[in-house]
Design a protein around this motif. Structure first.
Motif, mmCIF file in Angstrom:
data_model
loop_
_atom_site.group_PDB
_atom_site.id
_atom_site.type_symbol
_atom_site.label_atom_id
_atom_site.label_comp_id
_atom_site.label_asym_id
_atom_site.label_seq_id
_atom_site.Cartn_x
_atom_site.Cartn_y
_atom_site.Cartn_z
ATOM 1 N N CYS A 139 0.781 -1.236 0.000
ATOM 2 C CA CYS A 139 0.000 0.000 0.000
ATOM 3 C C CYS A 139 0.816 1.292 0.000
ATOM 4 O O CYS A 139 0.313 2.335 0.351
ATOM 5 N N GLY A 140 2.066 1.202 -0.422
ATOM 6 C CA GLY A 140 2.874 2.421 -0.495
ATOM 7 C C GLY A 140 2.391 3.324 -1.619
ATOM 8 O O GLY A 140 2.025 2.847 -2.678
ATOM 9 N N ASP A 141 2.385 4.630 -1.349
ATOM 10 C CA ASP A 141 2.024 5.573 -2.402
ATOM 11 C C ASP A 141 3.313 6.052 -3.071
ATOM 12 O O ASP A 141 3.885 7.068 -2.696
ATOM 13 N N PHE A 142 3.742 5.274 -4.046
ATOM 14 C CA PHE A 142 5.054 5.521 -4.640
ATOM 15 C C PHE A 142 5.127 6.848 -5.394
ATOM 16 O O PHE A 142 6.197 7.386 -5.593
ATOM 17 N N GLU A 143 3.978 7.347 -5.825
ATOM 18 C CA GLU A 143 4.010 8.613 -6.549
ATOM 19 C C GLU A 143 4.340 9.784 -5.635
ATOM 20 O O GLU A 143 4.924 10.768 -6.056
ATOM 21 N N LYS A 144 3.940 9.669 -4.388
ATOM 22 C CA LYS A 144 4.174 10.781 -3.460
ATOM 23 C C LYS A 144 5.415 10.586 -2.597
ATOM 24 O O LYS A 144 5.922 11.528 -2.013
ATOM 25 N N MET A 145 5.854 9.332 -2.499
ATOM 26 C CA MET A 145 6.939 9.035 -1.572
ATOM 27 C C MET A 145 8.292 9.400 -2.176
ATOM 28 O O MET A 145 8.629 8.953 -3.268
ATOM 29 N N PRO A 146 9.092 10.201 -1.461
ATOM 30 C CA PRO A 146 10.432 10.467 -1.985
ATOM 31 C C PRO A 146 11.284 9.196 -1.886
ATOM 32 O O PRO A 146 11.311 8.557 -0.833
ATOM 33 N N CYS A 147 11.925 8.846 -2.962
ATOM 34 C CA CYS A 147 12.739 7.625 -2.977
ATOM 35 C C CYS A 147 13.795 7.704 -4.070
ATOM 36 O O CYS A 147 13.463 7.815 -5.245
ATOM 37 N N ASP A 148 15.061 7.672 -3.676
ATOM 38 C CA ASP A 148 16.155 7.662 -4.643
ATOM 39 C C ASP A 148 16.595 6.235 -4.946
ATOM 40 O O ASP A 148 16.880 5.889 -6.075
ATOM 41 N N VAL A 149 16.675 5.438 -3.881
ATOM 42 C CA VAL A 149 17.163 4.062 -3.999
ATOM 43 C C VAL A 149 16.151 3.136 -3.362
ATOM 44 O O VAL A 149 15.692 3.393 -2.238
ATOM 45 N N ILE A 150 15.776 2.062 -4.053
ATOM 46 C CA ILE A 150 14.904 1.067 -3.430
ATOM 47 C C ILE A 150 15.630 -0.276 -3.385
ATOM 48 O O ILE A 150 16.260 -0.694 -4.349
ATOM 49 N N ILE A 151 15.560 -0.907 -2.224
ATOM 50 C CA ILE A 151 16.226 -2.186 -2.017
ATOM 51 C C ILE A 151 15.153 -3.200 -1.649
ATOM 52 O O ILE A 151 14.362 -2.965 -0.728
ATOM 53 N N SER A 152 15.093 -4.303 -2.392
ATOM 54 C CA SER A 152 13.937 -5.185 -2.248
ATOM 55 C C SER A 152 14.263 -6.632 -2.605
ATOM 56 O O SER A 152 15.266 -6.909 -3.261
ATOM 57 N N THR A 153 13.387 -7.522 -2.190
ATOM 58 C CA THR A 153 13.419 -8.891 -2.701
ATOM 59 C C THR A 153 12.612 -8.911 -4.005
ATOM 60 O O THR A 153 11.804 -8.013 -4.246
ATOM 61 N N PRO A 154 12.830 -9.941 -4.848
ATOM 62 C CA PRO A 154 12.125 -9.975 -6.139
ATOM 63 C C PRO A 154 10.602 -10.013 -5.999
ATOM 64 O O PRO A 154 9.905 -9.323 -6.753
ATOM 65 N N LEU A 155 10.070 -10.769 -5.058
ATOM 66 C CA LEU A 155 8.616 -10.909 -4.953
ATOM 67 C C LEU A 155 7.959 -9.578 -4.619
ATOM 68 O O LEU A 155 6.958 -9.194 -5.212
ATOM 69 N N ARG A 156 8.506 -8.885 -3.660
ATOM 70 C CA ARG A 156 7.907 -7.609 -3.241
ATOM 71 C C ARG A 156 8.019 -6.544 -4.332
ATOM 72 O O ARG A 156 7.075 -5.786 -4.553
ATOM 73 N N LEU A 157 9.151 -6.506 -4.993
ATOM 74 C CA LEU A 157 9.308 -5.484 -6.032
ATOM 75 C C LEU A 157 8.387 -5.786 -7.213
ATOM 76 O O LEU A 157 7.718 -4.896 -7.747
ATOM 77 N N ASP A 158 8.319 -7.052 -7.592
ATOM 78 C CA ASP A 158 7.458 -7.448 -8.707
ATOM 79 C C ASP A 158 5.992 -7.151 -8.374
ATOM 80 O O ASP A 158 5.237 -6.667 -9.218
ATOM 81 N N PHE A 159 5.631 -7.418 -7.130
ATOM 82 C CA PHE A 159 4.254 -7.115 -6.703
ATOM 83 C C PHE A 159 3.955 -5.623 -6.859
ATOM 84 O O PHE A 159 2.926 -5.236 -7.404
#
Ligand code: ADP
Ligand code: MG
Length: 237
Positions: A139-159
């Motif tokens: 439920c992250g609002d990626f459009e509003k969230m400031p983010c330069d670097v994202i670190i993730s596992t494949p399942l979560r990022l793909d989701f």
């Protein structure tokens, strides 16, 4: 050229690919050769890192020259810093331009650890470094969230890409860490989705691994363009 091959021999660095830049003799060369900002050097010294490890000596210059890179070095040889350092040097923090770098790790623990290391190395500069939590991927609002670097596992990022329309089209730097484990755990489809989502033509793709199974070689050849290959120590060791 002579000096580069002497250094490679000394540190057990094996390379293939054309026009590979010479290895670092020291971290100080990051500023003399690459105009590295002082905060990184001061963080390296605060972390007690005096000398680059062999993989760092060769992978950092390769990634700074914006070449795709396929790097294999044993566990514990400092691969994390080898991709984090050039990554931070190549991106600028800021709300503009969305997510600039993606690091894929096979497990949550490894992702969390990598995020912590990234924050330590970035200390003193206003980077937004985000660990993809379950909460964030759902439920992250990626459009509003400031983010330069994202670190993730494949399942979560793909989701997040598929279900939340996470925009990775401006990512400049993609890292697949522990590529051998990513494979073992069967994340081929998710890796594919992430690679496709990082659609900028100039994206630098890099793949780090502790071992070199056939599957990883194959992934490397499909994912990367004109890649430099770096192997530390003996092949298959
Ligand atoms: P790998 O990913 O190759 O298994 P890590 O990146 O996790 O290895 O690094 C292993 C350890 O070495 C970590 O504790 C890290 O802080 C340390 N380390 C990394 N680079 C250096 C360096 N240049 N000098 C001293 N220690 C380092
Ligand atoms: Mg590692």
């Amino acid at each position: 050229i002579e000096k580069a091959s002497i250094l490679r021999k000394k540190y057990g660095i094996h390379i293939s690919g054309h026009g590979v830049p010479p290895p670092l003799e020291s971290f100080a060369e990051l500023s003399s050769r690459y105009n590295c900002k002082p905060y990184i050097l001061s963080n390296l010294s605060q972390l007690g890192f005096r000398e680059p490890t062999p993989i760092q000596r060769q992978a950092i210059p390769v990634l700074l020259s914006k070449r795709d890179c396929f790097a294999c070095a044993p566990t514990g040889s400092g691969k994390t810093l080898a991709f984090l350092c050039p990554m931070l040097m190549k991106i600028k923090p800021g709300l503009k331009n969305g997510i600039k770098a993606v690091v894929l790790c096979p497990t949550r623990e490894l992702a969390a650890q990598t995020a912590r290391e990234c924050k330590k190395l970035a200390k003193g500069r206003k980077f937004y470094i985000k660990l993809m939590t379950k909460e964030l991927s759902r439920c992250g609002d990626f459009e509003k969230m400031p983010c330069d670097v994202i670190i993730s596992t494949p399942l979560r990022l793909d989701f997040a890409i598929c279900k939340r329309k996470l925009d990775l089209s401006r990512v400049k730097y993609l890292v697949l860490d522990e590529a051998d484990k990513l494979f073992e755990l069967g994340f081929v489809e998710q890796i594919d989705s992430v690679v496709k989502a990082c659609s900028k033509t100039t994206v630098v793709r890099t793949l780090f691994s502790a071992t070199l199974p056939e599957t990883v070689e194959k992934l490397a050849s499909t994912v990367m363009v004109d890649a430099v290959r770096i192997i530390i120590g003996r092949k298959n060791s």
